[in-house]
Design a protein around this motif. Structure first.
Motif, PDB file in Angstrom:
ATOM      1  N   LEU A 141      42.041  30.117  42.062  1.00  0.00           N
ATOM      2  CA  LEU A 141      41.642  28.842  41.479  1.00  0.00           C
ATOM      3  C   LEU A 141      40.647  28.152  42.412  1.00  0.00           C
ATOM      4  CD1 LEU A 141      45.197  27.444  40.596  1.00  0.00           C
ATOM      5  CD2 LEU A 141      43.722  28.827  39.127  1.00  0.00           C
ATOM      6  N   VAL A 142      39.772  27.339  41.834  1.00  0.00           N
ATOM      7  CA  VAL A 142      38.891  26.520  42.657  1.00  0.00           C
ATOM      8  C   VAL A 142      39.717  25.654  43.598  1.00  0.00           C
ATOM      9  CG1 VAL A 142      37.184  24.654  42.620  1.00  0.00           C
ATOM     10  CG2 VAL A 142      37.045  26.516  40.951  1.00  0.00           C
ATOM     11  N   THR A 147      38.054  30.129  35.601  1.00  0.00           N
ATOM     12  CA  THR A 147      36.863  29.338  35.330  1.00  0.00           C
ATOM     13  C   THR A 147      35.626  30.189  35.598  1.00  0.00           C
ATOM     14  OG1 THR A 147      36.889  28.465  37.585  1.00  0.00           O
ATOM     15  CG2 THR A 147      38.016  27.165  35.896  1.00  0.00           C
ATOM     16  N   ARG A 148      34.495  29.775  35.058  1.00  0.00           N
ATOM     17  CA  ARG A 148      33.283  30.582  35.193  1.00  0.00           C
ATOM     18  C   ARG A 148      32.848  30.731  36.640  1.00  0.00           C
ATOM     19  NH1 ARG A 148      29.519  28.533  30.078  1.00  0.00           N
ATOM     20  NH2 ARG A 148      30.885  29.355  28.428  1.00  0.00           N
ATOM     21  N   ASP A 149      32.993  29.660  37.428  1.00  0.00           N
ATOM     22  CA  ASP A 149      32.555  29.770  38.816  1.00  0.00           C
ATOM     23  C   ASP A 149      33.442  30.717  39.608  1.00  0.00           C
ATOM     24  OD1 ASP A 149      34.593  27.969  38.520  1.00  0.00           O
ATOM     25  OD2 ASP A 149      33.631  26.337  39.619  1.00  0.00           O
ATOM     26  N   VAL A 150      34.728  30.781  39.279  1.00  0.00           N
ATOM     27  CA  VAL A 150      35.603  31.757  39.939  1.00  0.00           C
ATOM     28  C   VAL A 150      35.243  33.168  39.494  1.00  0.00           C
ATOM     29  CG1 VAL A 150      37.981  32.566  40.186  1.00  0.00           C
ATOM     30  CG2 VAL A 150      37.484  30.123  40.298  1.00  0.00           C
ATOM     31  N   GLU A 151      34.976  33.344  38.206  1.00  0.00           N
ATOM     32  CA  GLU A 151      34.549  34.664  37.731  1.00  0.00           C
ATOM     33  C   GLU A 151      33.310  35.134  38.477  1.00  0.00           C
ATOM     34  OE1 GLU A 151      33.974  34.072  33.548  1.00  0.00           O
ATOM     35  OE2 GLU A 151      35.935  34.929  33.049  1.00  0.00           O
ATOM     36  N   ARG A 152      32.339  34.232  38.629  1.00  0.00           N
ATOM     37  CA  ARG A 152      31.109  34.596  39.332  1.00  0.00           C
ATOM     38  C   ARG A 152      31.390  34.921  40.798  1.00  0.00           C
ATOM     39  NH1 ARG A 152      28.809  30.387  36.045  1.00  0.00           N
ATOM     40  NH2 ARG A 152      29.192  28.875  37.713  1.00  0.00           N
ATOM     41  N   ALA A 153      32.255  34.145  41.428  1.00  0.00           N
ATOM     42  CA  ALA A 153      32.573  34.386  42.845  1.00  0.00           C
ATOM     43  C   ALA A 153      33.236  35.739  43.037  1.00  0.00           C
ATOM     44  CB  ALA A 153      33.467  33.268  43.368  1.00  0.00           C
ATOM     45  N   LEU A 154      34.165  36.086  42.145  1.00  0.00           N
ATOM     46  CA  LEU A 154      34.845  37.371  42.260  1.00  0.00           C
ATOM     47  C   LEU A 154      33.870  38.524  42.007  1.00  0.00           C
ATOM     48  CD1 LEU A 154      38.208  36.581  40.417  1.00  0.00           C
ATOM     49  CD2 LEU A 154      37.796  36.658  42.878  1.00  0.00           C
ATOM     50  N   ALA A 155      32.974  38.332  41.035  1.00  0.00           N
ATOM     51  CA  ALA A 155      32.033  39.411  40.700  1.00  0.00           C
ATOM     52  C   ALA A 155      31.001  39.631  41.799  1.00  0.00           C
ATOM     53  CB  ALA A 155      31.347  39.087  39.378  1.00  0.00           C
ATOM     54  N   SER A 156      30.645  38.564  42.509  1.00  0.00           N
ATOM     55  CA  SER A 156      29.596  38.671  43.538  1.00  0.00           C
ATOM     56  C   SER A 156      30.147  38.709  44.953  1.00  0.00           C
ATOM     57  CB  SER A 156      28.635  37.486  43.409  1.00  0.00           C
ATOM     58  OG  SER A 156      29.320  36.259  43.666  1.00  0.00           O
ATOM     59  N   ALA A 157      31.471  38.850  45.090  1.00  0.00           N
ATOM     60  CA  ALA A 157      32.071  38.836  46.429  1.00  0.00           C
ATOM     61  C   ALA A 157      31.534  39.985  47.278  1.00  0.00           C
ATOM     62  CB  ALA A 157      33.588  38.929  46.310  1.00  0.00           C
TER      63      ALA A 157
END
Length: 394
Positions: free
Chosen positions: A217-218, A249-259
Motif C-alpha cells: 500500500l502507499v 492503486t495505479r501508482d503501486v502497480e507502476r512501482a512494482l512493475a518498474s522495481a
C-alpha cells in the motif's frame, strides 16, 4: 400542537410495549442469559472471537492482532469460542466489516459485554486502496458507528486513542490502551538464520539484505521503499506480504512493475519464514506513513534486527530516534535519498547498535504481559461465567 405530540406518544407506546415483551421472552427462552449458579469466581470465561468475515483479514495486521488475542485468552486459562451460536460470556470484535454491528447486537441481546478493538482510523485508511482517500470521511463515520457499539473500546496505542477520542467519533464508552503485543518466545534471534535466508534467496554469504513486511500500500511506504532499493543497487531488498491485485492503486502497480532487480517480492509467507527473514536480515526498513501500532515492528525488534523507520508521530513520540529505532523524518521527493543515506550508514555500522534495547522493549509487550492486562479489562466490563438454561448444553 399539543394534541399532535400526545398522539405521537400514543403511537409509540405499542412498539415500546412490544419491545419489552420481546425482551421478557428472550430472557426466558434464550439459554445462558444469567450468571451460572454455583460457579466459582475463577471459573474460565468463554470468550467469543468470531470468525465470520474476520477471515478476510487474516493476512493483515488485524488478522495478526486477532491471533494474538486468542493466545492471550488461552494464556489466562479461558476458552476461545469462534461460533456466535455457541454459549459465550464476552465478545471481542476487531474488524470494520458489515457483520461487526450484527455481532454486537447479538451480544447485547444476550447481555454479554462487548470489547470493541479500534485498530482502524480515518488516517490509516487513507492511501490504502483505490478511492480510499475520497471515501475516508465516510469510513471514519462507519468505524465510529462500530466503536460506539462497544462497552469498552480497546486501541493499541496512546496515539490511536488520541485520534478516536476526538469529538467526531462520538465515543461514550471508556477507551483503554492495550498493545497488540508480540510473542517473544517465537520471535527471537535464531542462530543460522543469516545463512539460511541467503541460501533461500540465492545470494552469497556476504550479501546485504534489507527486509520489510506488510501489505503493498502507499500508506505502508512501498513507493519510497522501491526508490530506496533503486538508490542502493548493491543491497538486496525483500518485501514480504501482498495485496490482492484488484485492490492495488495505479501508482503501486507502476512501482512494482518498474522495481529494480534487487527488489524482491515473495508475497505472503507464513510466520516461520517471516521470523527467518527478520533474524537473517541486516536491517528492517519500515517506511510506513501511518500506523496505530505496527505489529511487524515489534516482531522485528524482538528478533534483534536493526530497524529504520519513518519518523511518523507514533514512532517519533513513542520511541524517539536513536532509542529503539533509527528514523528518517518527512516525505516528498527528497525522502528516498535521505532514507537511503541513513540506511547505508546503518548497514555500515556507523549508527548506534539498538538491538538489545529493542528486544527489551518487545519483551515489555510480550503476549503474556498483554494477557494480564486483558484480564483486568474483563473485570472492568463485568464479564463472568454464565449458566446454560435447564436442559441445554452450556
Amino acid at each position: 400542537m399539543l394534541m399532535s405530540s400526545r398522539a405521537a406518544r400514543r403511537r409509540r407506546r405499542p412498539l415500546e410495549a412490544a419491545g419489552r415483551r420481546l425482551d421478557r421472552i428472550a430472557r426466558t427462552v434464550l439459554p445462558g442469559r444469567h450468571p451460572r449458579r454455583g460457579v466459582r469466581g475463577d471459573e474460565p470465561l468463554r470468550v467469543l472471537l468470531p470468525r465470520g468475515l474476520a477471515s478476510l483479514a487474516k493476512e493483515s495486521g488485524i488478522g495478526a492482532a486477532i491471533r494474538h488475542q486468542e493466545t492471550a485468552v488461552r494464556a489466562l486459562g479461558h476458552e476461545v469460542v469462534t461460533n456466535p451460536l455457541r454459549p459465550f460470556d464476552v465478545v471481542h470484535l476487531n474488524t470494520p466489516f458489515p457483520d461487526t454491528p450484527l455481532l454486537a447486537h447479538w451480544a447485547r441481546l444476550w447481555r454479554r459485554p462487548v470489547l470493541m478493538w479500534a485498530h482502524s482510523t480515518e488516517e490509516d485508511f487513507r492511501d490504502s486502496f483505490p478511492g480510499a482517500n475520497r471515501v475516508a470521511p465516510l469510513f471514519r463515520r462507519w468505524i465510529a458507528h462500530l466503536y460506539r457499539r462497544g462497552d469498552l473500546v480497546v486501541t493499541p496505542s496512546e496515539y490511536s486513542r488520541g485520534l478516536i477520542s476526538r469529538p467526531e467519533y462520538g465515543l461514550r464508552a471508556p477507551v483503554r490502551v492495550l498493545s497488540n503485543g508480540v510473542d517473544t518466545t517465537f520471535f527471537r534471534p535464531g542462530p543460522g538464520a543469516r545463512r539460511r535466508l541467503r541460501e533461500q534467496l540465492g545470494l552469497g554469504p556476504e550479501a546485504r539484505v534489507v527486509v520489510s513486511v506488510g501489505m503493498q500500500l502507499v500508506r505502508k511506504g512501498i513507493l519510497d521503499w522501491v526508490e530506496v532499493a533503486r538508490l542502493l543497487p548493491e543491497v538486496t531488498f525483500v518485501w514480504y506480504g501482498r495485496t490482492d491485485p484488484r485492490m492495488l492503486t495505479r501508482d503501486v502497480e507502476r512501482a512494482l512493475a518498474s522495481a529494480p532487480p534487487n527488489a524482491l517480492f515473495p508475497g505472503y509467507v507464513q510466520a516461520e519464514q517471516v521470523r527467518e527473514a527478520y533474524c537473517g536480515a541486516d536491517a528492517f526498513c519500515f517506511l510506513t506513513k501511518e500506523e496505530t501500532e505496527g505489529i511487524v515492528l515489534w516482531e522485528a525488534l524482538a528478533c534483534e534486527v536493526p530497524a529504520l523507520v519513518r519518523a511518523i508521530p507514533i514512532y517519533r513520540d513513542g520511541m524517539p530516534d536513536g532509542v529503539l529505532t533509527h528514523q528518517v523524518a518527512g516525505d516528498g521527493p527528497d525522502f528516498p535519498g535521505r532514507a537511503a543515506e541513513k540506511l547505508a550508514a546503518l548497514l555500515d555500522g556507523e549508527l548506534a547498535d539498538l538491538r538489545r534495547a529493542g528486544r527489551e522493549a518487545a519483551e515489555g509487550v510480550d503476549i503474556q504481559q498483554i494477557a494480564r492486562t486483558l484480564g483486568t479489562l474483563y473485570e472492568e466490563v463485568g464479564a463472568q461465567p454464565h449458566r446454560p438454561a435447564p436442559g441445554r448444553d452450556g
